[in-house]
Design a protein around this motif. Structure first.
Motif, short mmCIF file in Angstrom:
data_model
loop_
_atom_site.label_atom_id
_atom_site.label_comp_id
_atom_site.label_asym_id
_atom_site.label_seq_id
_atom_site.Cartn_x
_atom_site.Cartn_y
_atom_site.Cartn_z
N CYS A 79 0.85 -1.20 0.00
CA CYS A 79 0.00 0.00 0.00
C CYS A 79 0.89 1.24 0.00
O CYS A 79 1.75 1.39 0.87
CB CYS A 79 -0.90 -0.02 1.24
SG CYS A 79 -2.07 1.35 1.35
N PRO A 80 0.70 2.15 -0.95
CA PRO A 80 1.62 3.28 -1.06
C PRO A 80 1.39 4.40 -0.05
O PRO A 80 2.31 5.17 0.24
CB PRO A 80 1.35 3.80 -2.48
CG PRO A 80 -0.07 3.42 -2.75
CD PRO A 80 -0.28 2.11 -2.05
N GLU A 81 0.18 4.51 0.50
CA GLU A 81 -0.10 5.67 1.35
C GLU A 81 -0.95 5.35 2.57
O GLU A 81 -0.53 5.58 3.71
CB GLU A 81 -0.81 6.76 0.52
CG GLU A 81 -1.17 8.00 1.31
CD GLU A 81 -1.93 9.01 0.48
OE1 GLU A 81 -2.37 10.03 1.05
OE2 GLU A 81 -2.10 8.80 -0.74
N PHE A 82 -2.16 4.86 2.37
CA PHE A 82 -3.14 4.77 3.46
C PHE A 82 -2.69 3.82 4.58
O PHE A 82 -2.84 4.13 5.76
CB PHE A 82 -4.50 4.34 2.92
CG PHE A 82 -5.09 5.33 1.96
CD1 PHE A 82 -5.40 6.61 2.37
CD2 PHE A 82 -5.34 4.98 0.64
CE1 PHE A 82 -5.94 7.55 1.49
CE2 PHE A 82 -5.87 5.90 -0.26
CZ PHE A 82 -6.17 7.18 0.17
N CYS A 83 -2.14 2.67 4.23
CA CYS A 83 -1.74 1.71 5.26
C CYS A 83 -0.57 2.21 6.10
O CYS A 83 -0.64 2.18 7.33
CB CYS A 83 -1.42 0.36 4.64
SG CYS A 83 -2.84 -0.39 3.79
N PRO A 84 0.53 2.68 5.48
CA PRO A 84 1.61 3.21 6.32
C PRO A 84 1.19 4.43 7.13
O PRO A 84 1.64 4.61 8.27
CB PRO A 84 2.72 3.55 5.31
CG PRO A 84 2.07 3.57 3.98
CD PRO A 84 0.91 2.64 4.05
N THR A 85 0.30 5.26 6.56
CA THR A 85 -0.19 6.41 7.32
C THR A 85 -0.99 5.97 8.54
O THR A 85 -0.81 6.51 9.64
CB THR A 85 -1.07 7.31 6.42
OG1 THR A 85 -0.29 7.79 5.32
CG2 THR A 85 -1.62 8.50 7.19
#
Length: 205
Positions: A79-85
């Motif tokens: 996941c490029p954004e939502f999961c790490p955020t």
């Protein structure tokens, strides 16, 4: 137009408008908790049986939630954004909770079992800034589908080949020490609001 016909027409318009308003509320509510919190009343809205494996390859089921508060989140390591955020935010929440975090476990369920092996999950969740001790779960496509269905978590594969991605819902589910749903934490609330929602739920028991 006779007065009676005008009144009937006006009444019909009001009824249609009311029906549309109800449908709008249902549709918006179905997308997720607008205010960042959804409390269960009576029968749990989410949660149930699942059979998965953790990041060490050990089989687990829903009983792993018993005895601790749990934040359950569905996502994937590519996941490029939502999961790490989300994971970074939960890491900040973990710090804000202080000693209360000792009774809280964070569970990351992959909706991409094709790529997210136990080893991949273990490496991913060891990243700096992510919550300490996060438990990664994966399994066969059928097992993952069953877990997502139990939590009413949406996901969908998009694209073909190695470059595919996954669309998925972003809600974090707070489960009580009895393994039952307590409340939901919406995406993007920020650590302070998310911490308050969790603390309030813990205080209610």
């Amino acid at each position: 137009m006779p007065r009676r016909s005008i009144l009937l027409f006006a009444g019909a318009c009001i009824a249609i408008a009311a029906a549309l308003a109800i449908v709008t509320v249902v549709v918006v509510s179905g997308r997720g908790p607008a205010a960042g919190e959804v409390s269960s009343t009576g029968q749990p809205l989410v949660g149930g049986d699942f059979q998965l494996v953790n990041q060490d390859g050990a089989p687990v089921d829903q009983t792993m939630l018993n005895g601790k508060w749990s934040l359950v989140f569905f996502g994937f390591t590519y996941c490029p954004e939502f999961c790490p955020t989300t994971l970074a935010e939960l890491g900040a929440v973990q710090q804000r909770l202080g000693d209360k975090a000792d009774n809280l476990q964070i569970v990351f369920v992959s909706i991409d079992p094709e790529r997210d092996t136990p080893r991949q999950l273990k490496d991913y969740l060891s990243s700096d800034g992510f919550p300490k001790g996060t438990i990664g779960l994966t399994g066969t496509p059928e097992q993952v589908a069953q877990a997502a269905k139990a939590y009413r978590a949406y996901y969908e594969k998009v694209g073909e080949g190695e470059g595919y991605t996954m669309n998925h819902s972003l809600t974090v589910y707070l489960m009580g020490p009895d393994g039952k749903f307590r409340t939901a934490v919406a995406y993007g609330l920020g650590p302070d609001k998310a911490t308050k929602i969790i603390e309030d739920a813990m205080a209610r028991g």
